[in-house]
Write a protein that holds these residues in place. Structure first.
Motif, PDB file in Angstrom:
ATOM      1  N   CYS A 184    -129.574 -16.818 -34.949  1.00  0.00           N
ATOM      2  CA  CYS A 184    -128.885 -17.068 -33.674  1.00  0.00           C
ATOM      3  C   CYS A 184    -129.717 -16.538 -32.503  1.00  0.00           C
ATOM      4  O   CYS A 184    -129.649 -17.074 -31.398  1.00  0.00           O
ATOM      5  CB  CYS A 184    -127.500 -16.420 -33.682  1.00  0.00           C
ATOM      6  SG  CYS A 184    -126.326 -17.226 -34.798  1.00  0.00           S
ATOM      7  N   TYR A 220    -128.138 -24.607 -35.058  1.00  0.00           N
ATOM      8  CA  TYR A 220    -127.930 -23.618 -33.997  1.00  0.00           C
ATOM      9  C   TYR A 220    -126.625 -22.859 -34.242  1.00  0.00           C
ATOM     10  O   TYR A 220    -126.554 -21.662 -33.999  1.00  0.00           O
ATOM     11  CB  TYR A 220    -127.851 -24.294 -32.621  1.00  0.00           C
ATOM     12  CG  TYR A 220    -129.167 -24.872 -32.147  1.00  0.00           C
ATOM     13  CD1 TYR A 220    -130.241 -24.048 -31.832  1.00  0.00           C
ATOM     14  CD2 TYR A 220    -129.329 -26.248 -32.003  1.00  0.00           C
ATOM     15  CE1 TYR A 220    -131.434 -24.572 -31.390  1.00  0.00           C
ATOM     16  CE2 TYR A 220    -130.521 -26.783 -31.556  1.00  0.00           C
ATOM     17  CZ  TYR A 220    -131.576 -25.935 -31.255  1.00  0.00           C
ATOM     18  OH  TYR A 220    -132.762 -26.463 -30.815  1.00  0.00           O
ATOM     19  N   ARG A 221    -125.637 -23.577 -34.726  1.00  0.00           N
ATOM     20  CA  ARG A 221    -124.322 -22.971 -34.954  1.00  0.00           C
ATOM     21  C   ARG A 221    -124.405 -21.984 -36.121  1.00  0.00           C
ATOM     22  O   ARG A 221    -125.043 -22.252 -37.137  1.00  0.00           O
ATOM     23  CB  ARG A 221    -123.303 -24.078 -35.248  1.00  0.00           C
ATOM     24  CG  ARG A 221    -121.873 -23.604 -35.304  1.00  0.00           C
ATOM     25  CD  ARG A 221    -120.903 -24.780 -35.275  1.00  0.00           C
ATOM     26  NE  ARG A 221    -121.040 -25.670 -36.422  1.00  0.00           N
ATOM     27  CZ  ARG A 221    -120.312 -25.566 -37.539  1.00  0.00           C
ATOM     28  NH1 ARG A 221    -119.400 -24.628 -37.654  1.00  0.00           N
ATOM     29  NH2 ARG A 221    -120.487 -26.425 -38.519  1.00  0.00           N
ATOM     30  N   HIS A 222    -123.762 -20.858 -35.953  1.00  0.00           N
ATOM     31  CA  HIS A 222    -123.720 -19.809 -36.976  1.00  0.00           C
ATOM     32  C   HIS A 222    -122.748 -20.242 -38.070  1.00  0.00           C
ATOM     33  O   HIS A 222    -121.534 -20.091 -37.943  1.00  0.00           O
ATOM     34  CB  HIS A 222    -123.281 -18.476 -36.330  1.00  0.00           C
ATOM     35  CG  HIS A 222    -123.373 -17.301 -37.243  1.00  0.00           C
ATOM     36  ND1 HIS A 222    -124.575 -16.726 -37.583  1.00  0.00           N
ATOM     37  CD2 HIS A 222    -122.410 -16.590 -37.880  1.00  0.00           C
ATOM     38  CE1 HIS A 222    -124.350 -15.699 -38.382  1.00  0.00           C
ATOM     39  NE2 HIS A 222    -123.046 -15.598 -38.584  1.00  0.00           N
ATOM     40  N   GLU A 272    -122.348 -13.111 -35.859  1.00  0.00           N
ATOM     41  CA  GLU A 272    -123.292 -13.917 -35.100  1.00  0.00           C
ATOM     42  C   GLU A 272    -124.204 -13.037 -34.240  1.00  0.00           C
ATOM     43  O   GLU A 272    -125.399 -13.316 -34.097  1.00  0.00           O
ATOM     44  CB  GLU A 272    -122.504 -14.892 -34.229  1.00  0.00           C
ATOM     45  CG  GLU A 272    -123.306 -15.991 -33.627  1.00  0.00           C
ATOM     46  CD  GLU A 272    -122.424 -17.037 -32.968  1.00  0.00           C
ATOM     47  OE1 GLU A 272    -122.930 -17.680 -32.034  1.00  0.00           O
ATOM     48  OE2 GLU A 272    -121.254 -17.207 -33.362  1.00  0.00           O
ATOM     49  N   HIS A 279    -126.188 -17.299 -42.286  1.00  0.00           N
ATOM     50  CA  HIS A 279    -126.613 -18.446 -41.471  1.00  0.00           C
ATOM     51  C   HIS A 279    -127.442 -19.381 -42.352  1.00  0.00           C
ATOM     52  O   HIS A 279    -128.550 -19.042 -42.775  1.00  0.00           O
ATOM     53  CB  HIS A 279    -127.443 -17.965 -40.274  1.00  0.00           C
ATOM     54  CG  HIS A 279    -127.590 -18.988 -39.196  1.00  0.00           C
ATOM     55  ND1 HIS A 279    -127.256 -18.719 -37.892  1.00  0.00           N
ATOM     56  CD2 HIS A 279    -128.044 -20.261 -39.207  1.00  0.00           C
ATOM     57  CE1 HIS A 279    -127.499 -19.784 -37.146  1.00  0.00           C
ATOM     58  NE2 HIS A 279    -127.992 -20.738 -37.938  1.00  0.00           N
TER      59      HIS A 279
END
Length: 184
Positions: free
Chosen positions: A49, A87-89, A43, A141
């Protein structure tokens, strides 16, 4: 042939003069060489990110949602080429939460509506490349591509010349799309 270093095919020259106009795209060399491409799947090494921590203009962000955002592709296939990223990896589509899946779909629809208003594309390519072998430039991602298309937008330049003309700067494209993005 002349001995001028500006006309010869030697190391300091630019080749033989001919009837061709040349479109130079030196900004693409970073993409070709893999600059800013993550060296790991961590991340902390991920541009998707890092982007949300930037300002909208600097990060080329068109819209921020609750669990995903829309951002211009830094190396677009066509003018207005957007990506929707959680947004979350997360790397794999099957790892998305229900909320993330729904918001990515909704942002994709809103991106298409906005692009139709701003630049009247005649069609779209939508897609997620899962894994390096499937063409994902950043496989760690997940990101959904939304590429506007126009009749004749693929001609000899990208096919033979491996060159793409872009009629607008990324900052101008971001501003047009962000201003036209439907408000909640």
């Amino acid at each position: 042939m002349t001995d001028s270093p500006h006309v010869t095919g030697g190391q300091g020259g630019v080749g033989e003069p001919d009837a061709f106009e040349r479109l130079w795209t030196p900004h693409r060399i970073g993409y070709i060489k893999g600059d800013d491409k993550p060296t790991s799947s961590a991340e902390s090494d991920c541009p998707f990110c890092r982007i949300p921590r930037m300002g909208d203009v600097e990060g080329l962000i068109v819209h921020r949602g609750e669990s995903a955002y829309a951002v211009l592709n830094l190396y677009p296939y066509n003018a207005g080429h957007l990506m929707v990223c959680p947004y979350r990896h997360v790397a794999d589509y099957t790892e998305l939460s229900t909320d993330e899946t729904v918001e990515i779909a909704e942002l994709t629809k809103r991106a298409m509506i906005t692009m139709r208003e701003v630049s009247s594309p005649q069609g779209f390519n939508l897609g997620i490349n899962q894994g390096n072998v499937a063409g994902a430039g950043i496989a760690a991602h997940l990101h959904q591509h939304i590429v506007p298309r126009w009749s004749g937008d693929s001609n000899f330049l990208p096919v033979i010349g491996r060159t793409k003309t872009m009629p607008q700067l990324l900052g101008e494209t971001r501003e047009l799309l962000a201003d036209a993005w439907p408000k909640e």
